[in-house]
Enzyme design. Structure first.
Site, short mmCIF file in Angstrom:
data_model
loop_
_atom_site.label_atom_id
_atom_site.label_comp_id
_atom_site.label_asym_id
_atom_site.label_seq_id
_atom_site.Cartn_x
_atom_site.Cartn_y
_atom_site.Cartn_z
N TYR A 69 0.85 -1.21 0.00
CA TYR A 69 0.00 0.00 0.00
C TYR A 69 0.88 1.25 0.00
O TYR A 69 0.50 2.29 -0.52
CB TYR A 69 -0.96 -0.03 1.19
CG TYR A 69 -2.19 0.81 1.01
CD1 TYR A 69 -3.07 0.57 -0.04
CD2 TYR A 69 -2.48 1.86 1.87
CE1 TYR A 69 -4.21 1.34 -0.21
CE2 TYR A 69 -3.61 2.64 1.71
CZ TYR A 69 -4.47 2.37 0.66
OH TYR A 69 -5.59 3.15 0.50
N LYS A 112 -3.03 8.36 3.18
CA LYS A 112 -4.23 8.13 4.00
C LYS A 112 -4.00 8.59 5.44
O LYS A 112 -4.92 9.08 6.09
CB LYS A 112 -4.64 6.66 3.98
CG LYS A 112 -5.18 6.17 2.63
CD LYS A 112 -6.37 6.98 2.13
CE LYS A 112 -7.06 6.33 0.95
NZ LYS A 112 -8.00 7.25 0.27
P1 NAD Z 1 -12.32 4.51 -8.06
O1 NAD Z 1 -11.17 4.32 -8.99
O2 NAD Z 1 -13.65 4.12 -8.54
O3 NAD Z 1 -12.39 6.00 -7.53
C1 NAD Z 1 -11.25 6.82 -7.39
C2 NAD Z 1 -11.67 8.18 -7.91
O4 NAD Z 1 -10.64 9.15 -7.71
C3 NAD Z 1 -11.96 8.15 -9.42
O5 NAD Z 1 -13.28 8.63 -9.66
C4 NAD Z 1 -10.94 9.13 -9.99
O6 NAD Z 1 -11.42 9.84 -11.10
C5 NAD Z 1 -10.73 10.04 -8.79
N1 NAD Z 1 -9.53 10.87 -8.94
C6 NAD Z 1 -8.21 10.46 -8.98
N2 NAD Z 1 -7.42 11.53 -9.21
C7 NAD Z 1 -8.24 12.63 -9.30
C8 NAD Z 1 -8.04 14.01 -9.55
N3 NAD Z 1 -6.81 14.51 -9.75
N4 NAD Z 1 -9.12 14.83 -9.59
C9 NAD Z 1 -10.36 14.34 -9.39
N5 NAD Z 1 -10.64 13.05 -9.15
C10 NAD Z 1 -9.58 12.20 -9.12
O7 NAD Z 1 -11.92 3.66 -6.75
P2 NAD Z 1 -12.59 3.62 -5.29
O8 NAD Z 1 -12.07 2.37 -4.69
O9 NAD Z 1 -14.03 3.86 -5.38
O10 NAD Z 1 -11.86 4.83 -4.54
C11 NAD Z 1 -12.56 5.84 -3.86
C12 NAD Z 1 -11.91 6.14 -2.52
O11 NAD Z 1 -12.07 5.02 -1.66
C13 NAD Z 1 -10.40 6.41 -2.59
O12 NAD Z 1 -10.08 7.43 -1.67
C14 NAD Z 1 -9.82 5.08 -2.14
O13 NAD Z 1 -8.51 5.22 -1.62
C15 NAD Z 1 -10.82 4.74 -1.06
N6 NAD Z 1 -10.82 3.34 -0.60
C16 NAD Z 1 -10.90 2.32 -1.50
C17 NAD Z 1 -10.88 1.02 -1.05
C18 NAD Z 1 -10.94 -0.14 -2.02
O14 NAD Z 1 -10.59 -1.25 -1.65
N7 NAD Z 1 -11.39 0.06 -3.24
C19 NAD Z 1 -10.81 0.74 0.33
C20 NAD Z 1 -10.75 1.81 1.22
C21 NAD Z 1 -10.75 3.11 0.74
#
Ligand code: NAD
Length: 264
Positions: free
Chosen positions: A159, A166
């Site tokens: 990670y 984070k």
């Molecule tokens: P995702 O890829 O669907 O979403 C990530 C989003 O970030 C995308 O919509 C992307 O366009 C946006 N993004 C990245 N750079 C950007 C920028 N410069 N300007 C505007 N938008 C930007 O994946 P997700 O898993 O839905 O991620 C959403 C959140 O959840 C993130 O913060 C991720 O770290 C967090 N998260 C994910 C998980 C997992 O296992 N998927 C677990 C815990 C937390």
């Protein structure tokens, strides 16, 4: 009657139908909240426009790269107008770290990669919450919700840089909560277990992470975007009225474990 009838929300982070932001948006919409969406770049425009229209064809959908102060200002100006000067909920579900950062050692992180990951994944919450504050104040207060992961608190192999981003995000949640609390604005993070999204799957060995959590979490299962939607609706509604500065784990209880299930 939905428990969020008459409320408004702005959602950052929908990339496709698997996105956590999309799970949250559906749940908030189902609870009666009116929404506006942003998307990052032309490549994602059509998908986000279609998804938003599937909830309500009148929903506003705007471009926003969170590294651009101009984009952020334009979004809040349009959203303020569309929502009559008031906003109840901000959903920040945005993160980025270069692909290579998940492959090697954290100690090898380049300065530019560190800056980009921290800017997009942590500073963006500061900028978006600051811009949301006057619109929330006009509604008598509001709820800011961001997404984080256990790798910000403890080492999760691979990670790496995202974990450090984070940690900064979770700390920012507490300081923003303190700054905006007197204006009745609550700020919380949901720390979700692994979810199969675009961002999730870009972490090497992601299926193994899912399997490990499913085997070792007290509830012996993974979470999905519907679960996250339910928790976000709770935080946006009356149940979350006195919760702020919190990182809430939504991971089947995985975070309480000190050691994995013994191999029989
Ligand atoms: P995702 O890829 O669907 O979403 C990530 C989003 O970030 C995308 O919509 C992307 O366009 C946006 N993004 C990245 N750079 C950007 C920028 N410069 N300007 C505007 N938008 C930007 O994946 P997700 O898993 O839905 O991620 C959403 C959140 O959840 C993130 O913060 C991720 O770290 C967090 N998260 C994910 C998980 C997992 O296992 N998927 C677990 C815990 C937390």
């Amino acid at each position: 009657m939905g428990q969020l009838d008459g409320q408004t929300g702005l959602v950052f982070g929908v990339a496709n139908k698997r996105s956590i932001a999309w799970g949250i948006a559906q749940a908030l919409h189902d609870a009666g909240m009116r929404l506006a969406f942003t998307y990052q770049g032309e490549r994602l425009k059509e998908t986000v426009v279609e998804l938003a229209a599937s909830l309500d064809p009148t929903y506003l959908v705007l471009p926003c790269d969170v590294t651009s102060d101009d984009d952020i200002a334009a979004v809040y100006s349009a959203v303020g107008e569309a929502f009559g000067g008031g906003l109840n909920t901000l959903v920040h579900s945005v993160a980025f770290a270069p692909k290579e950062s998940f492959a090697g050692l954290f100690v090898d992180t380049a300065r530019a990669d560190f800056a980009a990951a921290l800017d997009i994944s942590a500073y963006s919450l500061v900028a978006l919450a600051r811009a949301a504050a006057p619109l929330m104040e006009a509604r008598g207060g509001g709820s800011v919700i961001t997404m984080t992961y256990l790798g910000g608190e403890r080492v999760v192999p691979k990670y790496n840089l995202m974990g450090v981003a984070k940690a900064a995000l979770e700390s920012a949640v507490t300081y923003i909560a303190f700054d905006l609390g007197p204006r009745n604005i609550r700020v919380n993070a949901i720390s979700a277990g692994p979810v199969r999204t675009l961002a999730g799957r870009s972490i090497p060995g992601f299926p193994k992470m899912e399997e490990y959590v499913r085997t070792n979490a007290p509830l012996r299962r993974n979470v999905d975007i519907e679960d996250i939607g339910h928790l976000a609706t709770f935080l946006a509604g009356p149940g979350g009225r006195n919760i702020s500065g919190e990182t809430i784990h939504l991971d089947g209880g995985y975070h309480v474990m000190g050691m994995g299930v013994p191999v029989e």
